[in-house]
Design a protein around this motif. Structure first.
Motif, short mmCIF file in Angstrom:
data_model
loop_
_atom_site.label_atom_id
_atom_site.label_comp_id
_atom_site.label_asym_id
_atom_site.label_seq_id
_atom_site.Cartn_x
_atom_site.Cartn_y
_atom_site.Cartn_z
N GLY A 174 0.87 -1.05 0.16
CA GLY A 174 -0.04 -0.04 0.15
C GLY A 174 0.95 1.30 -0.20
N LYS A 175 0.16 2.42 -0.08
CA LYS A 175 0.85 3.64 0.22
C LYS A 175 0.92 4.16 1.52
CE LYS A 175 0.04 8.51 -1.23
NZ LYS A 175 -1.13 9.54 -1.88
N LEU A 176 2.06 4.90 1.78
CA LEU A 176 2.30 5.12 2.98
C LEU A 176 2.54 6.73 3.14
CD1 LEU A 176 3.58 4.62 6.10
CD2 LEU A 176 5.53 4.81 5.17
N THR A 177 1.97 7.02 4.30
CA THR A 177 1.99 8.61 4.51
C THR A 177 2.52 8.43 5.88
OG1 THR A 177 0.09 9.64 3.44
CG2 THR A 177 0.88 11.02 4.83
N ALA A 178 3.66 8.95 6.19
CA ALA A 178 4.37 8.98 7.49
C ALA A 178 3.99 10.50 7.96
CB ALA A 178 5.91 8.75 7.23
N LEU A 179 4.15 10.42 9.41
CA LEU A 179 3.96 11.56 10.19
C LEU A 179 5.64 12.05 10.76
CD1 LEU A 179 2.56 13.91 11.63
CD2 LEU A 179 2.07 12.36 13.58
N PRO A 180 6.38 12.83 10.09
CA PRO A 180 7.77 12.84 10.30
C PRO A 180 8.23 13.90 11.49
CG PRO A 180 7.27 14.40 8.21
CD PRO A 180 5.71 13.31 8.78
N THR A 181 7.61 13.67 12.52
CA THR A 181 7.68 14.51 13.51
C THR A 181 7.88 13.60 14.71
OG1 THR A 181 5.51 14.69 14.46
CG2 THR A 181 6.24 16.46 12.59
N PRO A 182 8.72 14.29 16.02
CA PRO A 182 8.43 13.56 17.13
C PRO A 182 7.01 13.33 17.92
CG PRO A 182 10.39 15.35 17.30
CD PRO A 182 9.31 15.37 15.98
N GLY A 183 7.01 12.65 18.53
CA GLY A 183 5.49 12.26 19.20
C GLY A 183 5.34 13.27 20.33
N ILE A 184 6.35 13.56 20.96
CA ILE A 184 6.57 14.57 22.16
C ILE A 184 7.62 15.43 21.62
CG2 ILE A 184 6.70 14.85 24.54
CD1 ILE A 184 6.08 11.69 24.90
N VAL A 185 7.24 16.76 21.92
CA VAL A 185 8.18 17.93 21.75
C VAL A 185 8.39 18.72 23.08
CG1 VAL A 185 7.54 17.96 19.24
CG2 VAL A 185 6.36 19.49 20.75
N ASP A 186 9.38 19.52 22.87
CA ASP A 186 9.73 20.13 24.19
C ASP A 186 8.60 21.28 24.59
OD1 ASP A 186 12.08 18.79 24.64
OD2 ASP A 186 13.25 20.37 23.08
N SER A 187 7.99 21.81 23.69
CA SER A 187 7.36 23.06 24.12
C SER A 187 5.96 23.04 22.87
CB SER A 187 8.00 24.14 24.03
OG SER A 187 8.35 24.48 22.73
N PRO A 188 4.86 23.96 23.56
CA PRO A 188 3.63 24.00 22.92
C PRO A 188 4.24 24.84 21.48
CG PRO A 188 3.09 24.39 25.22
CD PRO A 188 4.56 24.20 24.96
N GLN A 189 5.15 25.69 21.60
CA GLN A 189 5.75 26.45 20.43
C GLN A 189 6.26 25.60 19.57
OE1 GLN A 189 6.50 27.16 23.66
NE2 GLN A 189 4.89 28.98 23.94
N ALA A 190 7.20 24.71 19.80
CA ALA A 190 7.80 23.75 18.85
C ALA A 190 6.76 22.72 18.26
CB ALA A 190 8.78 22.92 19.81
N ARG A 191 5.76 22.36 19.13
CA ARG A 191 4.48 21.54 18.56
C ARG A 191 3.82 22.58 17.27
NH1 ARG A 191 -1.11 21.76 19.76
NH2 ARG A 191 -1.97 19.80 19.38
N ASP A 192 3.58 23.82 17.59
CA ASP A 192 2.95 24.44 16.51
C ASP A 192 3.74 24.47 15.19
OD1 ASP A 192 1.06 24.88 18.38
OD2 ASP A 192 1.44 26.81 18.88
N ILE A 193 5.00 24.69 15.52
CA ILE A 193 5.92 24.97 14.14
C ILE A 193 5.95 23.55 13.42
CG2 ILE A 193 8.32 25.35 13.52
CD1 ILE A 193 8.54 27.27 15.98
#
Length: 322
Positions: A174-193
């Motif tokens: 099948g086709k894959l769409t990855a989520l190329p980010t960490p699952g947990i980041v250091d801050s809400p600001q980093a998450r938004d970016i």
């Protein structure tokens, strides 16, 4: 006393039933053999059951837990429950073997139910890893696999969400769409970016299209993020204990009644939410072990899953709370 006509009908019922149930002929073959129409054969078989000429019973083999599965389906309004053996033949508890058992059952369920055009979501965890190991390559058309939780733990780990989703896409061609980010980041600001990145957006925008999501169910007491992930504040575990959280799906925590437990960590997570899972056609929870009884029970009470795949000892422990 039966009339000649009745005796003839009884003979046909018995003959057709014998050919169908004992000799494995289909209705077309019986119709040809007895020079009858197929509708006539169908009526004979139905009447044979109605008159107890044919009595059908289903015998459960040893370690078949259909009755308990049915109790779970009825009590929690689930689509399906699959319960596997809990241990080795000697009765010894073995965590790796348990995961293999549950993973194999989950792999069989996936192969049986996957349909062309499905959009499948995958989270993370060692029991889902066991499912991937047990899954054989399966021919499908236009199946799309979506990573629904950013990476948690070391990227090289087989239980990492990116690895699991990649392997599933390969096994289903099948086709894959990855989520190329960490699952947990250091801050809400980093998450938004990170969530605004176009590659992340591609995965996030597919969450509403999921037809089935395969999720692990984590226990608060054994969740590795509290020991291994430096982005998780030291106070998080104590915060969850005070909130009476018992478990999580995709790091979204809930209490014993399945009510979501909201906390500061939510603003550092990149992945699917419980609300988004509720909008998914089918959520398959794959988990077992005594330490997860509270978590699985909470997930069931909160109606966070539609299908449960677990082991007998775990299921029996949950059933005591019905």
């Amino acid at each position: 006393m039966a009339t000649t006509e009745d005796a003839g009908e009884l003979r046909l019922m018995t003959k057709a039933s014998s050919l169908y149930y004992l000799q494995d002929l289909n209705q077309r073959e019986i119709a040809s053999r007895l020079h009858l129409s197929r509708p006539k054969v169908s009526r004979l078989l139905r009447r044979a059951r109605d008159r107890d000429i044919v009595q059908i019973s289903v015998m459960s083999p040893e370690e078949n837990f259909v009755d308990l599965e049915t109790e779970f389906e009825t009590h929690f309004g689930l689509e399906e429950v699959l319960i596997t053996s809990s241990g080795l033949s000697g009765g010894n508890d073995n965590s790796d073997f348990l995961k293999q058992q549950i993973g194999a059952a989950a792999a069989n369920y996936l192969r049986r139910t996957v349909k062309d055009g499905d959009v499948l979501g995958v989270t993370w965890g060692t029991t889902l890893q066991a499912m991937m190991r047990a899954l054989q390559p399966t021919d499908t058309e236009n199946v799309h696999v979506v990573q629904t939780l950013g990476g948690v733990g070391p990227p090289e780990a087989e239980a990492h969400a990116a690895d699991l989703s990649r392997r599933l896409a390969q096994l289903l061609d099948g086709k894959l769409t990855a989520l190329p980010t960490p699952g947990i980041v250091d801050s809400p600001q980093a998450r938004d970016i990170l969530m605004s990145d176009r590659h992340a957006q591609t995965a996030l925008e597919l969450f509403p299209d999921l037809t089935t999501a395969y999720v692990g169910i984590g226990a608060l007491s054994t969740n590795p993020i509290f020991d291994e992930d430096p982005a998780v504040p030291d106070e998080t575990y104590n915060e969850l204990v005070r909130s009476e959280a018992v478990g999580d799906i995709a790091l979204r925590f809930f209490d014993e009644d399945g009510r979501p437990v909201h906390m500061a960590l939510d603003n550092q997570l990149i992945g699917i939410t419980l609300e988004q899972l509720h909008d998914t056609d089918c959520v398959v929870g794959v988990a077992g072990g005594l330490e997860k009884i509270d978590a699985i029970h909470g997930a069931l009470r909160g109606q966070h899953i539609d299908v449960l795949i677990t082991d007998y000892t775990t299921a029996a422990g949950i059933a005591e709370r019905f």
